[in-house]
Design an enzyme around this catalytic site. Structure first.
Site, mmCIF file in Angstrom:
data_model
loop_
_atom_site.group_PDB
_atom_site.id
_atom_site.type_symbol
_atom_site.label_atom_id
_atom_site.label_comp_id
_atom_site.label_asym_id
_atom_site.label_seq_id
_atom_site.Cartn_x
_atom_site.Cartn_y
_atom_site.Cartn_z
ATOM 1 N N HIS A 164 1.887 0.335 0.944
ATOM 2 C CA HIS A 164 0.799 -0.087 1.812
ATOM 3 C C HIS A 164 -0.484 -0.060 1.003
ATOM 4 O O HIS A 164 -0.591 0.661 0.011
ATOM 5 C CB HIS A 164 0.635 0.891 2.978
ATOM 6 N N CYS A 206 -0.830 -4.742 1.031
ATOM 7 C CA CYS A 206 -1.775 -5.534 1.807
ATOM 8 C C CYS A 206 -3.096 -5.628 1.048
ATOM 9 O O CYS A 206 -3.510 -4.658 0.405
ATOM 10 C CB CYS A 206 -2.043 -4.862 3.153
#
Ligand SMILES: *[C@@H]1O[C@H](CO)[C@@H](O)[C@H](O)[C@H]1NC(C)=O
Ligand SMILES: *[C@@H]1O[C@H](CO)[C@@H](O)[C@H](O)[C@H]1NC(C)=O
Length: 469
Positions: A164, A206
């Site tokens: 992430h 991301c």
């Protein structure tokens, strides 16, 4: 004496001399002599550092990606002593794992877990250890195997990070973030210290473009590609509901779209015949659903674009079994549908758990509770940020200031210490941003860019979170 015999004697003498020399100085023969098999024409050793920055079974895919990458490095000919692996290592043995002791990265794929070195696992997967290992600084490592990228000026380094992230940050299993500025500083430092001839960085997260955008110089021998641009999510794949999805007993995504795209391409080709740029094109095509962006993200390139012409072989070797599989356009035609936004992939897991458990059982009630907790934690973080924006800049201006995206080529923030301080001030009042909350990093950067001070931030965060709690 025949010429070859004479040459052999000479070589033998040279080796003996080196042995003597190294015995005297305490150095190893590897420091003087490189076997041709290691370089295949190009001098230098190949090194790799592979890291999954998450933990938890619902994040299965990041560690699966990293294990798969390790298998590629090994088949490519890299040695264990030149591969440093960071993974929390809570997947293979998780009670949720339907195949104990096994990790897969493709619906029909075999085990990728076997043989993966446990260099840095559990609480040893930290920002400090990662940067120390990348820099080759053994004395700065705390815990773990102590293995570091001890590379020199002729060497090639490959870095793969799957996790992430958020604007300007990458996650770690602890509530610790790797800030873009610190990562790029380490790359510059390693370059300045003669730590590589060239370095390739593949990054899945991301907003991963924001890690290099406006920050990575073009002249330090570093070439990077990222799963996403600076302002969008990256995507999980082989998720429940996708086609193909995981085997039915799996409630989680098995991989990430950009990551499996580069790895499945590397799995099948003679990498002597494929350049970094060619792989970038293949990965970009697959990660964007063939350029339609009906799902997926914009794969980006950063740093020294000239390096794109070099072969993948230079960095990750090649599997001898693929010697006849020359790179062509065939590989980009794989058809499949579905992928889940990186940030929602954990919701998929909690949703699957809920859906699959039998009506009226305690398991169903527990799964429902967990799903609702995750959702409400998310909305708390979102609403606290909205309130902070309104308190600082007024209710009309707040969301505009916090959401502003700088033009391409500019870094997320001017003052990264300010960004860190803002995050600390927020977390002290409101609790950890955690995996999901990292998406708000741009808001914190914009608060800094607008000149707000740390005290003002602490004050509004305490107000906002008292309401949002
Ligand atoms: C390695 O890390 C130690 C401890 O953090 C530090 O004192 C030292 O300066 C570092 N060495 C290099 C070459 O950066
Ligand atoms: C490649 O092709 C050659 C010639 O047909 C053959 O001898 C060799 O075994 C093949 N190598 C592999 C790895 O399939």
């Amino acid at each position: 004496m025949a010429a070859t015999t004479r040459l052999r004697c000479l070589l033998l003498l040279l080796v003996q001399l080196l042995l003597l020399l190294s015995a005297a100085s305490g150095a190893r023969w590897q420091d003087f002599l490189r076997l041709p098999s290691e370089g295949d024409g190009a001098a230098g050793t190949r090194w790799a550092i592979l890291i999954a920055g998450s933990n938890g079974y619902y994040n299965y895919r990041h560690q699966a990606d990293v294990c798969h990458a390790y298998q590629i490095m090994r088949k490519g000919g890299l040695k264990d002593e030149n591969i440093v692996v960071f993974m929390y290592d809570d997947i293979a043995g998780s009670p949720d794992n339907p195949r104990p002791g096994v990790i897969i990265n493709h619906p029909a794929g075999g085990d990728v877990y076997a043989g993966v070195p446990k260099d840095y696992t559990g609480k040893d997967v930290t920002v400090g250890n990662f940067l120390a290992a990348l820099l080759g600084n053994r004395s700065a490592v705390a815990g773990g195997s102590g293995k570091v990228v001890a590379s020199g000026p002729d060497d090639h380094v490959f870095v793969f990070y799957s996790d992430h992230g958020g604007p300007g940050v990458l996650g770690m299993p602890s509530d610790d973030y790797l800030y873009a500025k610190d990562l790029v500083r380490a790359l510059k430092q390693k370059h300045a210290a003669g730590g590589f001839k060239s370095l390739v960085f593949y990054l899945e997260a991301c907003e991963s473009g924001s890690i290099f955008e406006g920050l990575l110089p073009k002249d330090i021998g570093v070439y990077a590609t990222t799963a996403a641009n600076a302002e969008e999510s990256s995507w999980g794949t082989y998720c429940p509901g996708d086609n193909p999805g995981p085997p039915p007993e799996f409630d989680t995504c098995l991989g990430d779209l950009y990551s499996v795209a580069w790895m499945e391409d590397s799995d099948v080709h003679n990498l002597r015949t494929e350049s970094l740029k060619q792989q970038y094109e293949v990965v970009k095509d697959r990660t964007s659903a063939h350029g339609t962006y009906s799902l997926g993200s914009h794969v980006m390139q950063y740093g020294d674009q000239h390096l794109g012409a070099q072969s993948l072989f230079q960095f990750i070797g090649t599997n001898p079994a693929n010697d006849n599989a020359t790179f062509g356009r065939d590989n980009s035609l794989r058809l499949y549908s579905g992928a889940v936004n990186q940030r929602d992939a954990d919701l998929v897991y909690f949703w699957q758990k809920y859906k699959k458990s039998a009506e009226g059982t305690p398991q169903k009630a527990e799964a429902r509770k967990r799903l609702l907790e995750v959702m409400s934690r998310r909305s708390r973080v979102d609403s606290s940020m909205e309130l902070i924006g309104a308190l600082l800049f007024g209710s009309d201006e707040g969301s505009r200031v916090l959401g502003a995206v700088r033009p391409a080529g500019q870094p997320l923030a001017d003052d990264w210490d300010c960004l860190k301080a803002m995050v600390r001030a927020y977390e002290a009042q409101c609790g950890p941003l955690a995996q999901y909350g990292m998406k708000h990093m741009r808001s914190f950067a914009n608060i800094c860019n607008a000149g707000v001070g740390e005290d003002a931030m602490a004050k509004v965060a305490s107000q906002a979170c008292a309401v949002a709690r």
